[in-house]
Design a protein around this motif. Structure first.
Motif, PDB file in Angstrom:
ATOM      1  N   LYS A   1       0.627 -49.510  70.637  1.00  0.00           N
ATOM      2  CA  LYS A   1       0.597 -50.952  71.419  1.00  0.00           C
ATOM      3  C   LYS A   1      -0.378 -51.788  70.483  1.00  0.00           C
ATOM      4  CE  LYS A   1       1.716 -50.119  76.138  1.00  0.00           C
ATOM      5  NZ  LYS A   1       1.342 -50.092  77.459  1.00  0.00           N
ATOM      6  N   PHE A   2      -1.420 -51.390  70.380  1.00  0.00           N
ATOM      7  CA  PHE A   2      -2.557 -52.134  69.534  1.00  0.00           C
ATOM      8  C   PHE A   2      -1.985 -52.685  68.114  1.00  0.00           C
ATOM      9  CE2 PHE A   2      -6.256 -53.310  67.368  1.00  0.00           C
ATOM     10  CZ  PHE A   2      -7.158 -54.176  68.309  1.00  0.00           C
ATOM     11  N   ARG A   3      -1.746 -51.373  67.374  1.00  0.00           N
ATOM     12  CA  ARG A   3      -1.496 -51.785  65.825  1.00  0.00           C
ATOM     13  C   ARG A   3      -0.142 -52.389  65.739  1.00  0.00           C
ATOM     14  NH1 ARG A   3       1.774 -47.506  63.761  1.00  0.00           N
ATOM     15  NH2 ARG A   3       1.863 -45.781  65.393  1.00  0.00           N
ATOM     16  N   SER A   4       0.650 -52.361  66.929  1.00  0.00           N
ATOM     17  CA  SER A   4       2.203 -52.990  66.604  1.00  0.00           C
ATOM     18  C   SER A   4       1.963 -54.548  66.780  1.00  0.00           C
ATOM     19  CB  SER A   4       2.966 -52.404  67.795  1.00  0.00           C
ATOM     20  OG  SER A   4       3.290 -50.874  67.578  1.00  0.00           O
ATOM     21  N   VAL A   5       1.059 -54.996  67.503  1.00  0.00           N
ATOM     22  CA  VAL A   5       1.133 -56.414  67.761  1.00  0.00           C
ATOM     23  C   VAL A   5       0.186 -57.095  66.671  1.00  0.00           C
ATOM     24  CG1 VAL A   5       0.522 -58.100  69.201  1.00  0.00           C
ATOM     25  CG2 VAL A   5       1.324 -56.302  70.174  1.00  0.00           C
ATOM     26  N   ARG A   6       0.783 -57.722  65.870  1.00  0.00           N
ATOM     27  CA  ARG A   6       0.032 -58.188  64.592  1.00  0.00           C
ATOM     28  C   ARG A   6      -1.270 -59.143  64.988  1.00  0.00           C
ATOM     29  NH1 ARG A   6       3.340 -61.170  60.033  1.00  0.00           N
ATOM     30  NH2 ARG A   6       4.282 -58.882  60.113  1.00  0.00           N
ATOM     31  N   GLY A   7      -1.329 -59.939  65.900  1.00  0.00           N
ATOM     32  CA  GLY A   7      -2.253 -60.885  66.424  1.00  0.00           C
ATOM     33  C   GLY A   7      -3.478 -59.868  66.804  1.00  0.00           C
ATOM     34  N   TRP A   8      -3.264 -58.795  67.594  1.00  0.00           N
ATOM     35  CA  TRP A   8      -4.448 -58.121  68.044  1.00  0.00           C
ATOM     36  C   TRP A   8      -5.062 -57.423  66.701  1.00  0.00           C
ATOM     37  CZ3 TRP A   8      -1.403 -55.133  72.410  1.00  0.00           C
ATOM     38  CH2 TRP A   8      -1.091 -56.147  73.359  1.00  0.00           C
ATOM     39  N   ALA A   9      -4.397 -56.849  65.927  1.00  0.00           N
ATOM     40  CA  ALA A   9      -4.977 -56.321  64.444  1.00  0.00           C
ATOM     41  C   ALA A   9      -5.539 -57.209  63.892  1.00  0.00           C
ATOM     42  CB  ALA A   9      -3.946 -55.333  63.979  1.00  0.00           C
ATOM     43  N   THR A  10      -4.890 -58.418  63.733  1.00  0.00           N
ATOM     44  CA  THR A  10      -5.507 -59.469  62.761  1.00  0.00           C
ATOM     45  C   THR A  10      -6.811 -60.159  63.312  1.00  0.00           C
ATOM     46  OG1 THR A  10      -3.191 -60.273  62.075  1.00  0.00           O
ATOM     47  CG2 THR A  10      -4.955 -61.714  61.936  1.00  0.00           C
ATOM     48  N   GLY A  11      -6.699 -60.373  64.655  1.00  0.00           N
ATOM     49  CA  GLY A  11      -7.861 -60.872  65.514  1.00  0.00           C
ATOM     50  C   GLY A  11      -9.185 -59.855  65.236  1.00  0.00           C
ATOM     51  N   THR A  12      -8.902 -58.635  65.420  1.00  0.00           N
ATOM     52  CA  THR A  12     -10.099 -57.741  64.921  1.00  0.00           C
ATOM     53  C   THR A  12     -10.525 -57.872  63.680  1.00  0.00           C
ATOM     54  OG1 THR A  12      -9.057 -56.389  66.711  1.00  0.00           O
ATOM     55  CG2 THR A  12     -10.798 -55.255  65.275  1.00  0.00           C
TER      56      THR A  12
ATOM     57  N   THR B   1      -3.416 -58.906  79.398  1.00  0.00           N
ATOM     58  CA  THR B   1      -2.837 -60.107  79.993  1.00  0.00           C
ATOM     59  C   THR B   1      -1.467 -60.453  79.553  1.00  0.00           C
ATOM     60  OG1 THR B   1      -4.014 -61.594  78.613  1.00  0.00           O
ATOM     61  CG2 THR B   1      -4.925 -61.106  80.771  1.00  0.00           C
ATOM     62  N   THR B   2      -1.178 -59.909  78.259  1.00  0.00           N
ATOM     63  CA  THR B   2       0.049 -60.121  77.580  1.00  0.00           C
ATOM     64  C   THR B   2       1.139 -59.188  78.268  1.00  0.00           C
ATOM     65  OG1 THR B   2      -0.885 -60.558  75.535  1.00  0.00           O
ATOM     66  CG2 THR B   2       1.484 -59.879  75.330  1.00  0.00           C
ATOM     67  N   GLU B   3       0.703 -58.193  78.657  1.00  0.00           N
ATOM     68  CA  GLU B   3       1.553 -57.117  79.537  1.00  0.00           C
ATOM     69  C   GLU B   3       2.015 -57.893  80.881  1.00  0.00           C
ATOM     70  OE1 GLU B   3       1.559 -53.054  79.377  1.00  0.00           O
ATOM     71  OE2 GLU B   3      -0.301 -52.964  77.923  1.00  0.00           O
ATOM     72  N   TYR B   4       1.112 -58.556  81.505  1.00  0.00           N
ATOM     73  CA  TYR B   4       1.353 -59.148  82.835  1.00  0.00           C
ATOM     74  C   TYR B   4       2.385 -60.324  82.558  1.00  0.00           C
ATOM     75  CZ  TYR B   4      -1.884 -56.715  85.625  1.00  0.00           C
ATOM     76  OH  TYR B   4      -2.609 -55.520  86.180  1.00  0.00           O
ATOM     77  N   ARG B   5       2.321 -61.194  81.427  1.00  0.00           N
ATOM     78  CA  ARG B   5       2.707 -62.382  81.028  1.00  0.00           C
ATOM     79  C   ARG B   5       4.408 -61.973  80.717  1.00  0.00           C
ATOM     80  NH1 ARG B   5      -0.110 -64.037  76.889  1.00  0.00           N
ATOM     81  NH2 ARG B   5       1.433 -63.678  75.313  1.00  0.00           N
ATOM     82  N   HIS B   6       4.384 -60.866  80.015  1.00  0.00           N
ATOM     83  CA  HIS B   6       5.836 -60.419  79.479  1.00  0.00           C
ATOM     84  C   HIS B   6       6.226 -59.424  80.503  1.00  0.00           C
ATOM     85  CE1 HIS B   6       5.640 -62.817  76.011  1.00  0.00           C
ATOM     86  NE2 HIS B   6       4.528 -62.213  75.698  1.00  0.00           N
ATOM     87  N   ALA B   7       5.793 -59.427  81.824  1.00  0.00           N
ATOM     88  CA  ALA B   7       6.427 -58.193  82.751  1.00  0.00           C
ATOM     89  C   ALA B   7       6.419 -56.829  82.259  1.00  0.00           C
ATOM     90  CB  ALA B   7       7.753 -58.952  83.387  1.00  0.00           C
ATOM     91  N   LEU B   8       5.706 -56.263  81.406  1.00  0.00           N
ATOM     92  CA  LEU B   8       5.408 -55.020  80.797  1.00  0.00           C
ATOM     93  C   LEU B   8       4.722 -54.101  81.395  1.00  0.00           C
ATOM     94  CD1 LEU B   8       5.737 -56.057  76.833  1.00  0.00           C
ATOM     95  CD2 LEU B   8       7.646 -55.224  78.556  1.00  0.00           C
ATOM     96  N   ILE B   9       3.743 -54.854  82.250  1.00  0.00           N
ATOM     97  CA  ILE B   9       2.821 -53.858  82.873  1.00  0.00           C
ATOM     98  C   ILE B   9       3.533 -52.800  83.751  1.00  0.00           C
ATOM     99  CG2 ILE B   9       2.631 -55.370  85.110  1.00  0.00           C
ATOM    100  CD1 ILE B   9      -0.188 -53.523  83.034  1.00  0.00           C
ATOM    101  N   GLY B  10       4.700 -53.251  84.530  1.00  0.00           N
ATOM    102  CA  GLY B  10       5.175 -52.031  85.360  1.00  0.00           C
ATOM    103  C   GLY B  10       5.617 -50.881  84.548  1.00  0.00           C
TER     104      GLY B  10
END
Length: 502
Positions: free
Chosen positions: A14-25, A313-322
Motif C-alpha cells: 500500500k505504502f509504495r503504491s500511493v505516490r504521495g506517501w512515498a514522495t512525501g517521505t 485516514t485515507t482508508e477511512y475516507r475512501h471506505a477501504l478500512i473495512g
C-alpha cells in the motif's frame, strides 16, 4: 507469524503504491539535506577576532587581568585575599557568582594555553581550576576583610598543586594537576576575571576588583617589578568592561572601566574582566552548532506528520478500512504492521539524509568562514541515529492520532499543533525562559535534544536555552518523552480500533 508477515507485506505494498506517501517521505529526506546546504551557504563568520581553543579542542574564554613575574623552575606563590567586589553593567554592587580572583600559572601566552589556578569566587567559595573544563571545589564562603582566604600554588616540574587556608597556617590541599610540556620559565602571579552577568535571555558586562596581600614567593623569582596586563582583550569571547558606575569613584579614564592594578599596603588592588572557562553559545553569537545545520528536520517533520496521518485516514475516507480489517481480522496486528512499515521506511530514508546533511553543511559553512562548535564522531553518530528515530516516531505518532480521529484534516492539524507549536514557542522569545524549559521537558519537543552537542558546565553561568542549543534533558531522555507520546497514541488507537465499527 506468517500471517503477520503477510500483513507487513500488504501494508508495504500500500505504502509504495500511493505516490504521495512515498514522495512525501522522499521530500522530507531531501529537505534535511537541502536546508543544510542552504544554511551553510548563507553562513557568515567573524574573522576579525580569533576564538581561543583550549587543550581539549573546544572554544574557551581566556581573558583576565594578570599581575605577574616569571618563575624559573620549581617554586611557589602564596597570597591572602581580603576582598572581592563586582560592578555589573555600570552599577556598583551585585554579585557575579563566578567572578574570580587568585593565583595562576600559565603554560604560554597564546590564547587557549594550558593553565592551573586557585581562586576565591563571588559565590562558590574557593576553587581550583585548570585547562578551562576542570573544576575542584574548596572551602565554601565569601571572602571579606573579616574572613580572608589564603591561597597557594606550588610548581614541581610539570605538576601544579593548589592549597587554601582560612588562617594562613593550616592548609587544605585542593588538587594536584599536570600541565604536560610546561616550559622551564612560566608566567605566574595574581589574576582577576569576571564573566558577563546573566540577565534574562542575555548577558551584560561586568568587572571585579580584588584586594591581595603581599605575595610570598619561594623559588627562582626575579624579586623585581610586577607587570600587569589584560590577557585576551582581542579575542571573540571577551565581553569587555562595563560602563563606569554612576556616582562611583573609579580611577579610570573614559566612559568605561578598564583593567589595572595599584599598590595597596604591601599588596595590590587588581581590577579585571573576562573569564577562564569553556565558551558558551552566547559568547560566540556568530558561531554555529550542528542543530543549526539540521533545521531541515523541522519542515521534514511536518511532511511526515501528513504522511503518517494519511496512511490510515485515507482508508477511512475512501471506505477501504473495512477491506483492510477483513483481510486482517486481528485489528491490533493491522495497526502494528502499519506502524512498523511507516516507522521503518521513515527511519531508513531519514538516516542517510542526516548522515549526508551534517558533514556537507559543516564543510560549506566553514568554507564561508563560520565557526562551528566541534562535534565528536560519537556525537555525530548519535545525532544521525537519534534524528532519524525522532522522525520515525513522529510519523508513527501521526498514525496513532489519525487512527483515533479518522479524519485527515483534523488528524493532520492535531499532530502538527502537538509537535510543531511547542518547537516554535521554544525557538522564539514569546514565552518566559521558564515556560520554554517546561515545554522541552513535557512536550514532544523534548526529543530535539538528540541534536544537542553543547555541554553545560556547572562552573559556567550562561544563557542555557534551547534557542542557544541547550536542552534540559539529554538525548535519550528527550527521545523517551516522544516515545511515551507515541505509545499513548498507539495504545488509544488500538483500543478504539477494536471497539469501533468500521
Amino acid at each position: 507469524m506468517m500471517a503477520f508477515r503477510g500483513l507487513l507485506h500488504a501494508e508495504w505494498t500500500k505504502f509504495r503504491s500511493v505516490r504521495g506517501w512515498a514522495t512525501g517521505t522522499a521530500v522530507a529526506a531531501l529537505m534535511i539535506v537541502l536546508f543544510a546546504v542552504l544554511t551553510g551557504a548563507s553562513a557568515t563568520g567573524d574573522g576579525a577576532r580569533p576564538i581561543p581553543v583550549g587543550p581539549d579542542g573546544g572554544p574557551v574564554s581566556d581573558s583576565f587581568y594578570l599581575v605577574h613575574q616569571p618563575l624559573h623552575g620549581d617554586g611557589s606563590i602564596t597570597v591572602d585575599v581580603t576582598a572581592l567586589t563586582t560592578v555589573i553593567a555600570g552599577e556598583s554592587g551585585g554579585t557575579v557568582p563566578w567572578a574570580k580572583a587568585g593565583l595562576i600559572i600559565r603554560a604560554g601566552e597564546r590564547p587557549g594555553s594550558s593553565y592551573a589556578a586557585v581562586m576565591v569566587t563571588g559565590g562558590h567559595g574557593v576553587r581550583m581550576q585548570h585547562d578551562y573544563v576542570h573544576d575542584h571545589a574548596g572551602p565554601p564562603g565569601q571572602v571579606s576583610a573579616a574572613g580572608p582566604r589564603w591561597l597557594r600554588l606550588t610548581r614541581t616540574g610539570d605538576t601544579i598543586t593548589g592549597e587554601a587556608s582560612t588562617d594562613g597556617s593550616r592548609w587544605s590541599p585542593l588538587a594536584t594537576v599536570r600541565l604536560p610540556g610546561l616550559a622551564a620559565t612560566v608566567q605566574a602571579g595574581l589574576f582577576v576575571a569576571c564573566p558577563n552577568a546573566v540577565q534574562g535571555r542575555g548577558t551584560v558586562t561586568a568587572a571585579a576588583t580584588a584586594v591581595f596581600g603581599r605575595p610570598d614567593l619561594q623559588g627562582q623569582w626575579p624579586q623585581g617589578r610586577w607587570d600587569g596586563e589584560q590577557f585576551g582583550a582581542g579575542t571573540a569571547t571577551f565581553g569587555g568592561y562595563p560602563p563606569v558606575p554612576t556616582g562611583g569613584a573609579v580611577d579610570v579614564h573614559g566612559p568605561r572601566m578598564s583593567g589595572g592594578f595599584a599598590p595597596a599596603g604591601d599588596g595590590f588592588t587588581v581590577t579585571g574582566a573576562g573569564d577562564l572557562a569553556p565558551a558558551t553559545r552566547s559568547e560566540i553569537p556568530t558561531g554555529g552548532v550542528a542543530g543549526d545545520l539540521l533545521f531541515g528536520a523541522f519542515p521534514a517533520l511536518i511532511a511526515l506528520c501528513v504522511v503518517g496521518a494519511l496512511f490510515i485516514t485515507t482508508e477511512y475516507r475512501h471506505a477501504l478500512i473495512g477491506t483492510t480489517l477483513t483481510a486482517g481480522p486481528h485489528r491490533t496486528r493491522v495497526l502494528a504492521a502499519k506502524a512498523i512499515v511507516l516507522g521503518g521506511v521513515t527511519f531508513v530514508t531519514s538516516l542517510p539524509a542526516v548522515a549526508l546533511a551534517l558533514p556537507l553543511g559543516e564543510q560549506i559553512a566553514r568554507a564561508q568562514g563560520l565557526y562551528l562548535f566541534p562535534v565528536t564522531t560519537a556525537a555525530a553518530a548519535r545525532i544521525d541515529v537519534g534524528l532519524a528515530a525522532l522522525l520515525a516516531l513522529t510519523a508513527v505518532f501521526a498514525l496513532g492520532v489519525g487512527t483515533v480521529l479518522r479524519r485527515s484534516a483534523t488528524a493532520v492539524t492535531t499532530v502538527v499543533v502537538a509537535l510543531v507549536l511547542p518547537h516554535l514557542l521554544v525557538l522564539t522569545p514569546i514565552l518566559p525562559a521558564s515556560a520554554q524549559r517546561w515545554l522541552t521537558l513535557v512536550t514532544p519537543d523534548a526529543a530535539f535534544a538528540v541534536q544537542q552537542t553543547l555541554i553545560r558546565y556547572p562552573h559556567v553561568d550562561g544563557v542555557y536555552t534551547p534557542a542557544n542549543g541547550y536542552y534540559p534533558l539529554g538525548a535519550l531522555p528527550g527521545l523517551a518523552v516522544l516515545c511515551g507520546y507515541t505509545a499513548v497514541a498507539l495504545g488509544l488507537a488500538a483500543v478504539l480500533l477494536r471497539r469501533r465499527d468500521t
